[in-house]
Design a protein around this motif. Structure first.
Motif, PDB file in Angstrom:
ATOM      1  N   THR A  24      -6.124  -2.595  -0.508  1.00  0.00           N
ATOM      2  CA  THR A  24      -4.935  -3.268  -1.047  1.00  0.00           C
ATOM      3  C   THR A  24      -5.048  -4.777  -0.828  1.00  0.00           C
ATOM      4  O   THR A  24      -4.754  -5.575  -1.722  1.00  0.00           O
ATOM      5  N   TYR A  78     -14.447   3.344  -0.682  1.00  0.00           N
ATOM      6  CA  TYR A  78     -14.396   4.513   0.185  1.00  0.00           C
ATOM      7  C   TYR A  78     -15.764   4.843   0.777  1.00  0.00           C
ATOM      8  O   TYR A  78     -16.779   4.870   0.077  1.00  0.00           O
ATOM      9  N   ALA A  86      -9.511   1.508  -3.772  1.00  0.00           N
ATOM     10  CA  ALA A  86      -9.633   2.497  -2.700  1.00  0.00           C
ATOM     11  C   ALA A  86     -10.802   3.440  -2.968  1.00  0.00           C
ATOM     12  O   ALA A  86     -11.587   3.749  -2.066  1.00  0.00           O
ATOM     13  N   ALA A  89     -11.269   4.048   3.549  1.00  0.00           N
ATOM     14  CA  ALA A  89     -11.576   2.910   2.671  1.00  0.00           C
ATOM     15  C   ALA A  89     -11.588   1.591   3.435  1.00  0.00           C
ATOM     16  O   ALA A  89     -11.516   0.529   2.826  1.00  0.00           O
ATOM     17  N   TRP A 131      -4.544   2.711   2.947  1.00  0.00           N
ATOM     18  CA  TRP A 131      -5.307   1.828   2.063  1.00  0.00           C
ATOM     19  C   TRP A 131      -5.043   0.344   2.320  1.00  0.00           C
ATOM     20  O   TRP A 131      -4.982  -0.463   1.389  1.00  0.00           O
ATOM     21  N   GLN A 135       0.824  -1.208   0.000  1.00  0.00           N
ATOM     22  CA  GLN A 135       0.000   0.000   0.000  1.00  0.00           C
ATOM     23  C   GLN A 135       0.854   1.253   0.000  1.00  0.00           C
ATOM     24  O   GLN A 135       0.459   2.301  -0.521  1.00  0.00           O
TER      25      GLN A 135
END
Length: 368
Positions: A198, A236, A232, A243, A194, A177
């Motif tokens: 990820t 979100y 992401a 996220a 993230w 990430q």
């Protein structure tokens, strides 16, 4: 399923919606509402986390509600857990804060029971579309995981393990990430936050699935891995401003051809059954730096992919909080990791797998 009840028209002022600036509020046809039967779990419930998979054409969304149940009657009112859309061009997906009474409260993606006696749950899903839309949303699945006030501690009796998981490491791609640090900061501050999308991207890639290059073409410049940026954005939560909403990640994964849900596992022994079946898990833990040897950073909540186990039973992780892809793979001590996973999230795991890949047999008190 599509819910094809006669449409009920309602005018929506979009109060509480997160909408792009150029969106014009209008008349919405509420195409249908479906309520699950009560699901009785047989113990006092402290938390319920829903998850779903659905399709929402442009301008459409779904609303997911939960309520507690006890005996033969509802134990709480309804609480809105999510207003969800696959895309964010018309209605932006969001959790709904500020819902609290003497019975329960909403904590982003979780219904927390505070005062009522709850021994079951019930979900309700509303499918919404604009009045002039030729198509509407489709609900594919809806479920929830309920947990009690506290997970049981060690009993002194070793849990049965899965020998087929020992020494098995699944070939899940390694994505860092942190390669996306500072990229698209409007979605939770960029790559340093993230971890969840990820991980979701890693597991989709393991199954040979995910967004196409065409779907990710909006990511400009493309950077190290456009699929992570795409995830992401599409995981979100515009109210939570991150996220990491658990069911938003599984709902995103469900758009790409997998059966996806959130559950809570009681132990790594249960997790071994998934690895033995060839299914990696995305797990959520919280810990202090070096509380788990090999994880030298603090986190109040972090997602990693459990990809396997050593021959001695230590978990092997794809940890996206690494400086580069090569450093993503980490092996950590079993007891220390199990403790922070259970303490930090109550054993939360995302399960993503094609329908053609069978789940392992569930335990006597099923949690998958």
């Amino acid at each position: 399923m599509t819910i094809a009840a006669p449409p009920t028209r309602r005018d929506i002022a979009y109060r509480g919606f997160h909408l792009p600036a150029d969106t014009t509020a209008g008349t919405v046809d509420e195409r249908g509402r479906w309520t699950t039967p009560p699901v009785r779990v047989g113990f006092a419930v402290a938390e319920v986390v829903p998850s779903w998979t659905a399709e929402t054409p442009d301008g459409c969304w779904i609303e997911v509600e939960l309520r507690g149940w006890h005996g033969e009657a509802p134990a709480t009112g309804w609480y809105l857990l999510a207003r969800w859309a696959a895309d964010d061009r018309t209605v932006r997906r969001t959790s709904i804060p500020g819902q609290r009474d003497g019975d329960a409260a909403v904590d982003t993606d979780t219904l927390v029971v505070t005062g009522a006696m709850v021994t079951g749950w019930q979900a309700r899903v509303t499918l919404c579309r604009p009045a002039d839309s030729p198509t509407g949303p489709v609900l594919r699945s809806i479920g929830a995981v309920a947990t009690g006030p506290a997970l049981p501690g060690p009993t002194g009796t070793p849990e049965p393990t899965s020998p087929a998981a020992r020494g098995r490491v699944l070939d899940v791609p390694r994505y860092s990430q942190r390669l996306h640090a500072g990229q698209y900061p409007q979605w939770g501050g960029g790559g340093d936050s993230w971890c969840s999308p990820t991980c979701t991207s890693m597991v989709l890639a393991y199954w040979g699935l995910g967004p196409t290059a065409e779907h990710c073409s909006w990511v400009q410049p493309p950077g190290p891995r456009p699929v992570v940026v795409h995830a992401a954005r599409h995981c979100y939560d515009h109210e939570y401003a991150g996220a990491g909403n658990w069911p938003f990640n599984t709902a995103y994964a469900g758009l790409h051809g997998v059966d996806a849900f959130v559950t809570r596992l009681r132990s790594l022994a249960e997790a071994e059954a998934f690895v033995a079946a060839g299914i990696p898990l995305i797990v959520s833990a919280a810990f202090r730096a070096d509380e788990v040897p090999g994880l030298a950073y603090d986190t109040r909540g972090h997602l990693m992919v459990l990809v396997g186990f050593t021959a001695d039973g230590d978990p092997v992780l794809n940890d996206p909080y690494a400086p580069d892809d090569d450093a993503v793979r980490r092996t950590v001590p079993r007891q220390a990791f199990e403790a922070v996973w259970q303490r930090g999230s109550g054993g939360v795991a995302y399960v993503l797998r094609p329908a053609s890949v069978p789940l392992p047999p569930p335990p006597a008190q099923a949690n998958w």
